[in-house]
Design a protein around this motif. Structure first.
Motif, PDB file in Angstrom:
ATOM      1  N   VAL A 177       0.869  -1.179   0.000  1.00 10.92           N
ATOM      2  CA  VAL A 177       0.000   0.000   0.000  1.00 10.92           C
ATOM      3  C   VAL A 177       0.907   1.230   0.000  1.00 10.92           C
ATOM      4  O   VAL A 177       1.831   1.328   0.801  1.00 10.92           O
ATOM      5  N   ALA A 178       0.647   2.148  -0.923  1.00 10.08           N
ATOM      6  CA  ALA A 178       1.519   3.308  -1.105  1.00 10.08           C
ATOM      7  C   ALA A 178       0.682   4.535  -1.466  1.00 10.08           C
ATOM      8  O   ALA A 178      -0.543   4.453  -1.561  1.00 10.08           O
ATOM      9  N   ASP A 179       1.354   5.661  -1.659  1.00 10.87           N
ATOM     10  CA  ASP A 179       0.719   6.905  -2.094  1.00 10.87           C
ATOM     11  C   ASP A 179      -0.398   7.318  -1.139  1.00 10.87           C
ATOM     12  O   ASP A 179      -1.537   7.533  -1.527  1.00 10.87           O
ATOM     13  N   PHE A 180      -0.029   7.472   0.115  1.00  7.87           N
ATOM     14  CA  PHE A 180      -1.028   7.773   1.140  1.00  7.87           C
ATOM     15  C   PHE A 180      -1.484   9.223   1.134  1.00  7.87           C
ATOM     16  O   PHE A 180      -2.572   9.529   1.607  1.00  7.87           O
ATOM     17  N   ARG A 181      -0.684  10.132   0.622  1.00  9.10           N
ATOM     18  CA  ARG A 181      -0.966  11.550   0.821  1.00  9.10           C
ATOM     19  C   ARG A 181      -1.848  12.183  -0.263  1.00  9.10           C
ATOM     20  O   ARG A 181      -2.548  13.154  -0.002  1.00  9.10           O
ATOM     21  N   SER A 182      -1.804  11.653  -1.477  1.00  8.28           N
ATOM     22  CA  SER A 182      -2.414  12.375  -2.595  1.00  8.28           C
ATOM     23  C   SER A 182      -3.931  12.451  -2.502  1.00  8.28           C
ATOM     24  O   SER A 182      -4.531  13.427  -2.964  1.00  8.28           O
ATOM     25  N   ARG A 183      -4.589  11.455  -1.914  1.00 10.74           N
ATOM     26  CA  ARG A 183      -6.057  11.509  -1.832  1.00 10.74           C
ATOM     27  C   ARG A 183      -6.497  12.635  -0.903  1.00 10.74           C
ATOM     28  O   ARG A 183      -7.489  13.338  -1.173  1.00 10.74           O
ATOM     29  N   ASP A 184      -5.780  12.824   0.188  1.00 14.26           N
ATOM     30  CA  ASP A 184      -6.115  13.913   1.098  1.00 14.26           C
ATOM     31  C   ASP A 184      -5.924  15.258   0.404  1.00 14.26           C
ATOM     32  O   ASP A 184      -6.760  16.165   0.543  1.00 14.26           O
ATOM     33  N   VAL A 185      -4.840  15.403  -0.361  1.00 15.43           N
ATOM     34  CA  VAL A 185      -4.604  16.648  -1.098  1.00 15.43           C
ATOM     35  C   VAL A 185      -5.704  16.869  -2.118  1.00 15.43           C
ATOM     36  O   VAL A 185      -6.207  17.993  -2.299  1.00 15.43           O
ATOM     37  N   ALA A 186      -6.122  15.803  -2.809  1.00  8.74           N
ATOM     38  CA  ALA A 186      -7.202  15.921  -3.796  1.00  8.74           C
ATOM     39  C   ALA A 186      -8.502  16.381  -3.146  1.00  8.74           C
ATOM     40  O   ALA A 186      -9.333  17.040  -3.786  1.00  8.74           O
TER      41      ALA A 186
END
Length: 365
Positions: free
Chosen positions: A129-138
């Motif tokens: 599981v990766a890329d944890f930050r981009s959904r919050d930024v979106a």
């Protein structure tokens, strides 16, 4: 031992020194790490990742190669931590990998953590599981800090108002009142300036125990200039990174030449001062500050923090059963578990996102 509760967390932070891995058992009570491993970056990878913090030629190609090399280090860290715990891969549910932040510009709608999760899944044979930050930024958030939800699960007390202060390259705090909303934000530079200055002038990647800085004197005009940066007065939610706080920023604030050791002492005091001011301004009522992260091993920094936040008490997370260098990696193991369960991993009150979101992209084994 049940495999369903076992997750590996991998963290490579703003200090750019290597990968910390923990094997977390989330079925244990209290939560605990079964093992920890650290795999240092070699000079080539460290230089490549550091260079990518700034604009430069052929960035896409260099970033892709660095991401591959980083995942190979992460795979070695997974093997090391499983070996340390005598655990097989069949017992592990997933790996949560943070990646290496090379740009953080939430005000422009993006944050970039260098990784190649598909490569890590292939190298380890595990779900990643990766890329944890981009959904919050979106969702309109800062994408950082993401550890407060985990801090709340691990450290919150019904009868005590705690602040968790993570002294990484960038320092951040989590406010844990016994009643009310959990909040958190980046306070500014933690180790990043201290480490960079130490390496430039001593050849050492960090100031071990803060011993070098301890022999210097605080330069009052310099600390006043640095502490007046607009970021420190901004209200949360807020986050920052090495792209804002680097040695070029320090040099612009300097007036004339100063002994290198005095600058080291000043940068150490700056990290403590900005943290203490942030706690005073935004964590009113806190009576205890829990320190974790690499900076918690810097005795000069810890002493400054204790002085500046008095009468609040200061303790290390290790005194509460969680070694200071394992908290962040364990947080990303926890975030991987939350993603697989379809549960939100962000706290909108912390990041400013428009609502709770499930964080992370899943790469099945």
């Amino acid at each position: 031992m049940s495999g369903s509760g076992l997750h590996v967390g991998l963290m490579s932070g703003t200090s750019i020194d290597g990968v910390d891995a923990v094997l977390a058992d989330f079925e244990a009570s209290p939560l605990r790490a079964l093992a920890h491993a650290h795999v240092a970056f070699d000079d080539t990878l460290r230089s490549a990742l550091t260079a990518l913090q700034r604009e430069g030629p052929d960035e896409l190609h260099r970033a892709a190669l660095a991401a591959n090399a980083l995942m190979d280090v992460c795979a070695r860290a997974v093997d090391a931590v499983l070996h340390a715990a005598s655990v097989t891969k069949a017992q592990v549910a997933a790996v949560g990998v943070h990646g290496q932040t090379v740009r953080h510009r939430p005000e422009l709608g993006y944050t970039l953590q260098l990784a190649n999760p598909a490569r890590l899944a292939e190298r380890t044979g595990l779900t990643v599981v990766a890329d944890f930050r981009s959904r919050d930024v979106a969702a309109g958030g800062q994408g950082a800090p993401l550890v407060p939800a985990f801090h709340a699960a691990l450290f919150a007390m019904p009868d005590r108002h705690r602040v968790i202060a993570n002294l990484g390259g960038i320092a951040n705090v989590t406010d844990l009142p016994p009643r009310g909303v959990v909040r958190g934000f980046d306070t500014g530079p933690g180790n990043t300036l201290i480490d960079a200055w130490s390496e430039r002038h001593t050849g050492e990647r960090f100031d071990r125990d803060g011993a070098w800085a301890a022999g210097g004197a605080i330069i009052a005009p310099l600390i006043d200039a640095l502490a007046s940066a607009a970021y420190f007065d901004r209200a949360p939610p807020k986050s920052t990174g090495r792209d804002q706080f680097d040695l070029a920023w320090v040099e612009r604030a300097m007036r004339g030449a100063h002994p290198a050791r005095d600058v080291a002492r000043t940068l150490t005091r700056l990290a403590a001062l900005t943290l203490a001011r942030a706690i005073a301004a935004h964590c009113a009522g806190a009576t205890e500050v829990v320190l974790c992260g690499g900076g918690a091993r810097n005795a000069t920094l810890v002493g400054d923090i204790a002085e500046l936040i008095a009468p609040r008490s200061v303790v290390l997370s290790s005194s509460l059963g969680m070694p200071v260098d394992q908290v962040e990696a364990m947080a990303f193991a926890w975030l991987a578990r939350e993603a697989l369960a379809g549960r939100p991993g962000n706290l909108p009150a912390v990041t400013g996102a428009s609502g709770p979101r499930v964080l992370g992209a899943i790469y099945p084994a």
